[in-house]
Design an enzyme around this catalytic site. Structure first.
Site, PDB file in Angstrom:
ATOM      1  N   LYS A  32     -32.412  43.786  -0.219  1.00  0.00           N
ATOM      2  CA  LYS A  32     -33.367  44.743  -0.773  1.00  0.00           C
ATOM      3  C   LYS A  32     -33.006  45.059  -2.220  1.00  0.00           C
ATOM      4  CE  LYS A  32     -34.857  47.862   2.064  1.00  0.00           C
ATOM      5  NZ  LYS A  32     -34.808  48.990   2.984  1.00  0.00           N
ATOM      6  N   ARG A 101     -31.625  54.197   1.413  1.00  0.00           N
ATOM      7  CA  ARG A 101     -31.922  53.178   2.440  1.00  0.00           C
ATOM      8  C   ARG A 101     -30.832  52.130   2.490  1.00  0.00           C
ATOM      9  NH1 ARG A 101     -37.935  52.632   2.957  1.00  0.00           N
ATOM     10  NH2 ARG A 101     -38.803  53.922   1.335  1.00  0.00           N
ATOM     11  N   GLY A 110     -35.090  47.756  10.384  1.00  0.00           N
ATOM     12  CA  GLY A 110     -35.027  48.942  11.237  1.00  0.00           C
ATOM     13  C   GLY A 110     -33.703  49.143  11.961  1.00  0.00           C
ATOM     14  N   MET A 112     -30.679  49.742  10.657  1.00  0.00           N
ATOM     15  CA  MET A 112     -29.751  50.716  10.061  1.00  0.00           C
ATOM     16  C   MET A 112     -30.550  51.914   9.564  1.00  0.00           C
ATOM     17  SD  MET A 112     -27.050  48.236   8.222  1.00  0.00           S
ATOM     18  CE  MET A 112     -28.274  47.254   7.435  1.00  0.00           C
ATOM     19  N   ARG A 345     -39.541  41.036   0.222  1.00  0.00           N
ATOM     20  CA  ARG A 345     -38.554  40.123   0.816  1.00  0.00           C
ATOM     21  C   ARG A 345     -39.305  38.968   1.468  1.00  0.00           C
ATOM     22  NH1 ARG A 345     -36.855  44.435   5.502  1.00  0.00           N
ATOM     23  NH2 ARG A 345     -38.923  44.705   6.323  1.00  0.00           N
ATOM     24  N   HIS A 468     -43.142  47.484  14.637  1.00  0.00           N
ATOM     25  CA  HIS A 468     -41.779  47.039  14.920  1.00  0.00           C
ATOM     26  C   HIS A 468     -41.760  45.944  15.984  1.00  0.00           C
ATOM     27  CE1 HIS A 468     -37.945  47.369  17.122  1.00  0.00           C
ATOM     28  NE2 HIS A 468     -37.457  47.405  15.888  1.00  0.00           N
ATOM     29  N   SER A 800     -23.220   2.313  22.849  1.00  0.00           N
ATOM     30  CA  SER A 800     -23.968   3.559  23.004  1.00  0.00           C
ATOM     31  C   SER A 800     -23.000   4.583  23.619  1.00  0.00           C
ATOM     32  CB  SER A 800     -25.169   3.349  23.920  1.00  0.00           C
ATOM     33  OG  SER A 800     -25.797   4.583  24.136  1.00  0.00           O
ATOM     34  N   CYS A 868     -26.344   8.371  23.833  1.00  0.00           N
ATOM     35  CA  CYS A 868     -27.383   8.639  24.826  1.00  0.00           C
ATOM     36  C   CYS A 868     -26.999   9.757  25.784  1.00  0.00           C
ATOM     37  CB  CYS A 868     -27.758   7.374  25.579  1.00  0.00           C
ATOM     38  SG  CYS A 868     -26.378   6.711  26.509  1.00  0.00           S
ATOM     39  N   TYR A 888     -28.676   5.516  15.497  1.00  0.00           N
ATOM     40  CA  TYR A 888     -29.722   6.340  16.104  1.00  0.00           C
ATOM     41  C   TYR A 888     -29.106   7.336  17.074  1.00  0.00           C
ATOM     42  CZ  TYR A 888     -29.021   3.616  20.315  1.00  0.00           C
ATOM     43  OH  TYR A 888     -28.445   3.056  21.424  1.00  0.00           O
TER      44      TYR A 888
HETATM   45  C1  PEP Z   1     -23.272   9.736  29.695  1.00  0.00           C
HETATM   46  O1  PEP Z   1     -22.275   9.658  30.404  1.00  0.00           O
HETATM   47  O2  PEP Z   1     -23.298  10.362  28.622  1.00  0.00           O
HETATM   48  C2  PEP Z   1     -24.510   9.061  30.104  1.00  0.00           C
HETATM   49  C3  PEP Z   1     -25.560   9.029  29.309  1.00  0.00           C
HETATM   50  O3  PEP Z   1     -24.542   8.543  31.349  1.00  0.00           O
HETATM   51  P1  PEP Z   1     -24.807   9.421  32.663  1.00  0.00           P
HETATM   52  O4  PEP Z   1     -25.146  10.789  32.249  1.00  0.00           O
HETATM   53  O5  PEP Z   1     -25.897   8.736  33.383  1.00  0.00           O
HETATM   54  O6  PEP Z   1     -23.482   9.300  33.355  1.00  0.00           O
END
Ligand code: PEP
Ligand code: MG
Length: 945
Positions: A32, A101, A110, A112, A345, A468, A800, A868, A888
């Site tokens: 403020k 304030r 609101g 404080m 603000r 509020h 993965s 994954c 990814y």
């Molecule tokens: C994991 O272990 O991260 C995985 C993706 O396999 P799951 O969860 O099927 O064991």
């Protein structure tokens, strides 16, 4: 001497002390205070003020008293304000009144304390009456001061003041405050003073300086009040920042019908539309507007009564938005026709408005596309994809009379829950009762925030879009309807009613924050379509473009120089289709075993498991092959042109078998009853299931181990994958199958299994006379595989990270039991800061991943790396995946949009710093060259002469 106080014209000094950045100025003088300083510098009409720093607040918390020099600096600043306004603090002839304030670095609306009208005493009040000729206004202001001072500074409960006012009005037969005369308010001043005397044993201070000193101290103290602490816990604001205190000349919106006060947002904070939205009241003070106790006027209507002030206000609001490059939440007061801006603000807004405003502002050129992407949080995206009420169900509810009222749609989304009429109950039932609650109140106050946060939805019968309840609900993404005036709430009887319809505490209602409609009972919800959310689609497209930039990751990082792609975990074609519509560009995990659980397939799977020879197994598997092929066919078709990673069977076989205990019970019952038919088969089944028993099944016969012990299953799966891929290719679909082997611990396992599977792949392509690209790769779920990644990558063309198992095995915590047994205690005790099954533990598991990537790429520089496990949809973990060089992340289809945004955030946060040198050098060289040319020319001319 430390500088504790900054005057309205000392913005430069604040910047210098803070170290230059505006963020540091905000930390020093609060949001403020910095806004007021900045507005004053920009020539916006701001009532003169001074700000006590957050450092002074922190020093006060440490010392328990004002730090040395603070009070003297306040007095000096007050003198400067007196000079600027021509008024004097405590002077009956022309008294200066100020507000006091709070204002922390991050806005905590609101939470404080605030005290208005400081400087009014018996003497100055009489002086002001003479000066303004408006005794009603003066005594109304004075009673407000005594009341606020009593409750805020001296901690006397509000009811102690409300009670005498209520009784007085009752005696006089008044219904509304507006019926109170000057004489009545003067009486109330005395009554309120008596309350203070009775409760505290001393008088309301008649020394204005004492008032100011105590009010400053009260604001300091309110930093550590319960509601401020709750709010900081809920929003993640640090408890060590402290609050600044703003002492500002009062501008009065209650000086008569040529005065007004209001709040406004430069764009609609609910929808994001580029249209100012605001409310105001004639002849009122600011708190009346926000408290929602009087029905407010829409800002447009100010134009008719005060066109000049309205035009000036609109211009200033637009200027402020341009200056701050964001939607502004402004407070203003018009005192006898003169406009004063009290505060600006960046306004709080709904998720929908956040996305719309970010996209609109980028298209208007106010901010860049990158900034637009940075402004939206993963939580915003999550909220937008939250369930909403099903349209058909709403129509049915309307027909059957379940629609009971309509209010202001203050914060969008669908909420279904049991109603509770106070914050404590709503919180208690939500937490202890583990049920969905909806908090219902006439209006909410800062003390109610804990109940709102715990509830699925909020409903009030009073108040408007800036009340509020509306502001807080929007901030926390809680569906909310306010001002549903048809609903009568009886707090004593704990019920609400609309005419005949009575809803008691604990009963279910459905609140639609998107439309403002309220229904009795439960209305079914659906998941909103992402395609219809045009701005979100645009923003996510920009996010993808950021990740697709060629050099968004520095060339020195291992692996890709583009950002992360987002793939999805999908087992069925319909999941893959959703994943595509949410923007996934690959399937990172298809858990094939899920397909084995289908009712018509499970008996064949069990037959296969129970077979005691390879031939028996193969015969059952041959019957499963066509359905597996069909599954994969559908996946490839949905993912035409994109990679699809199919994981070979992973869980231990007992998961496909009947439960051992249940079987035993059945066998015993049959024996007791003397039933013989089918008994032998049941007994055999029980023996087989017993034979499969393992003490630690998650570390037992599963994953690649199972494939080595019973290769027939994965051989069938690989055949199904490649036959489906071949068939799809023949139909013109572009397939990119990637076969993933789970739970690898040593490369020797891959040495054993992979060539057998690759032979099947080659055989199918030979049979079908077709060729397409494919890969074989491994999951990295066992620490040993991560450590020996250079070896694993000899066979694996991709990695993965199965971070569910990798976390389980690195910590040695059972992923199925840890949360229930000790993880919560560990988090409460600070042993773990976050749940490692939700957010990657960078220091342990994360470091193993980093090692595995760099080792793997030593063997295979183009190694494709993904994740994954559940962490693939968690923004913090996504950032880590970006940093260590993943190609990814793969997550559930529903989290794909969040992951796309988080991937872009990571890319922007870690983008390589571009050196500006070359341009500067070129310019410098040009300059020198130009100088030389001039010199030469001068010499030439001189020679000629
Ligand atoms: C994991 O272990 O991260 C995985 C993706 O396999 P799951 O969860 O099927 O064991
Ligand atoms: Mg796993």
């Amino acid at each position: 001497m430390t500088k504790w106080v900054y005057l309205f014209n000392e913005v430069k000094e604040a910047e210098k002390v803070a170290g230059g950045s505006w963020d540091a100025v905000k930390a020093l003088v609060g949001g403020k205070g910095s806004g007021l300083l900045d507005m004053t510098r920009a020539g916006v009409p701001v009532p003169p003020f001074f700000t006590v720093t957050t450092e002074a607040c922190n020093a006060y918390q440490k010392l328990g008293k004002f730090p040395a020099g603070l009070w003297d600096q306040e007095l000096k600043a007050l003198k400067a304000v007196e000079k600027q306004t021509g008024k004097k603090f405590g002077d009956p002839k022309n008294p200066l009144l100020v507000s006091c304030r709070s204002g922390a670095k991050f806005s905590m609306p609101g939470m404080m304390d605030t005290v208005l009208n400081l400087g009014l005493t018996d003497v100055t009040a009489a002086g002001m009456v003479k000066l303004t000729g408006n005794a009603r206004f003066v005594y109304d202001s004075y009673r407000r001061l005594v009341e606020m001072f009593g409750s805020v500074v001296l901690g006397i409960p509000d009811e102690s003041f409300e009670q005498p006012l209520h009784e007085y009005k009752h005696e006089k037969g008044y219904k509304l405050d507006t019926e109170m005369t000057a004489e009545d308010w003067a009486q109330m001043v005395e009554a309120f003073k008596a309350v203070i005397r009775k409760e505290k044993g001393f008088d309301f201070p008649q020394d204005p300086y004492k008032q100011l000193e105590l009010a400053t101290e009260a604001v300091f103290k309110s930093w550590n009040g319960k509601r401020a602490i709750d709010y900081r816990n809920a929003t993640g604001i640090s408890h060590t920042l402290g609050t600044a205190v703003n002492i500002q000349t009062m501008a009065f919106g209650n000086m008569g019908d040529d005065s007004a006060t209001g709040v406004a947002f430069s764009r609609n904070p609910s929808t994001g539309d580029k249209k100012m939205m605001g409310e105001f009241l004639f002849n009122a003070q600011g708190e009346d507007v926000v408290a929602g106790i009087r029905n407010t006027n829409q800002i447009e209507t100010l134009k008719d009564r005060m066109p000049k002030a309205y035009d000036e206000f609109m211009k200033i609001a637009a200027r402020l938005e341009k200056h701050y490059k964001d939607m502004q939440d402004v407070e203003f007061t018009i005192e006898r026709g003169k406009l004063w801006m009290l505060q600006t603000r960046n306004g709080k807004r709904t998720a929908q408005a956040t996305v719309k405003m970010a996209v609109d502002m980028a298209l208007e050129g106010l901010i860049t596309k990158d900034e637009a992407v940075e402004r939206v949080t993963p939580e915003n995206v999550d909220t937008l994809l939250h369930p909403q009420f099903d349209n058909e169900a709403k129509k049915d509810a309307e027909k059957s009379g379940k629609l009971i009222a309509k209010g202001v749609n203050a914060s969008p989304g669908a909420a279904v829950g049991q109603i509770y009429f106070d914050a404590d109950m709503a919180e208690k039932m939500a937490k202890e009762g583990k049920q969905d609650t909806i908090m219902v109140r006439p209006f909410t106050k800062p003390d109610d925030v804990h109940g709102m946060i715990a509830s699925k939805g909020v409903l009030t019968s009073e108040g408007g879009a800036t009340s509020h309840a509306a502001v807080v609900a929007r901030q926390f993404g809680i569906p909310c309807v306010v001002g549903a005036s048809a609903i009568k709430i009886d707090l004593e009887k704990r019920l609400m009613n609309v005419g005949e319809i009575v809803v008691k505490e604990g009963e279910w209602i459905s609140v639609d924050g998107t439309t403002g409609l309220i229904y009795v009972g439960k209305i079914p919800v659906t998941i909103p379509s992402i395609e219809e959310q045009v701005e979100l689609m645009t923003l996510l497209k920009w996010a993808d473009e950021i990740c697709a930039r060629k050099n968004i990751r520095s060339a020195t990082d291992s692996g890709p120089t583009r950002g992360l792609q987002v793939w999805a975990n999908a087992d069925y074609p319909k999941d893959a289709q959703r994943a595509r519509s949410y923007g996934a560009v690959g399937i990172g995990l298809c858990r094939t075993e899920h397909m084995f659980f289908e009712p018509e397939r499970l008996p064949i799977v069990q037959e296969m498991i129970l077979a005691d020879s390879s031939e028996g197994r193969t015969s059952a598997l041959n019957r499963l092959l066509p359905s597996q092929r069909k599954d994969f066919d559908g996946l490839f078709e949905a993912m035409d042109g994109y990679p699809v990673i199919i994981r070979l069977i992973d869980p231990p076989l007992h998961e496909f078998m009947p439960d051992e205990e249940k079987l035993l019970e059945e066998v015993v019952t049959m024996r007791v009853k003397g039933e013989t038919a089918g008994l032998k088969a049941k007994e055999d089944l029980l023996e087989s299931v017993k034979g499969m028993h393992e003490s630690n099944p998650m570390m037992g016969l599963r994953g690649v181990r199972l494939s080595i012990v019973m290769p027939e299953i994965v051989e069938m799966q690989v055949r199904a994958i490649f036959e489906a891929a071949a068939d799809c290719t023949l139909r013109g679909i572009v397939v990119k199958p990637e076969v993933m082997i789970p739970l690898t611990g040593t490369v020797k396992e891959l040495d054993w299994i992979q060539p057998r599977l690759e032979r099947i792949a080659a055989a199918v392509m030979g049979e079908k006379k077709i060729k397409f690209e494919y890969k074989f790769g491994s999951m990295i779920e066992i620490p040993r595989a991560a450590i020996t990644a250079a070896d694993v990558a000899r066979n694996a063309e991709f990695f993965s990270f199965g971070t569910n198992d990798l976390t389980q095995m690195t910590y040695g915590y059972s992923r199925d039991d840890a949360e229930r047994n000790f993880l919560i205690t560990y988090q409460e005790q600070g042993i773990l800061l976050k749940n490692p099954f939700q957010t990657i533990d960078r220091h342990g598991v994360g470091t193993l991943m980093q090692w595995a990537i760099s080792e793997g790429r030593k063997t295979r520089p183009d190694l494709e790396v993904g994740i994954c496990g559940e962490h693939g949809g968690d923004p913090d973990s996504i950032e880590w995946c970006h940093m260590i060089g993943n190609n990814y992340v793969s997550c559930s289809p529903f989290r794909v949009p969040i992951a796309r945004l988080a991937a872009a955030h990571a890319a922007l946060k870690h983008r390589p710093v571009v050196a500006k040198k070359p341009v500067a050098k070129k310019a410098a060289v040009k300059k020198v060259a130009a100088k030389k040319v001039v010199k030469k020319a001068v010499k030439k001319v001189a020679k000629k002469k």
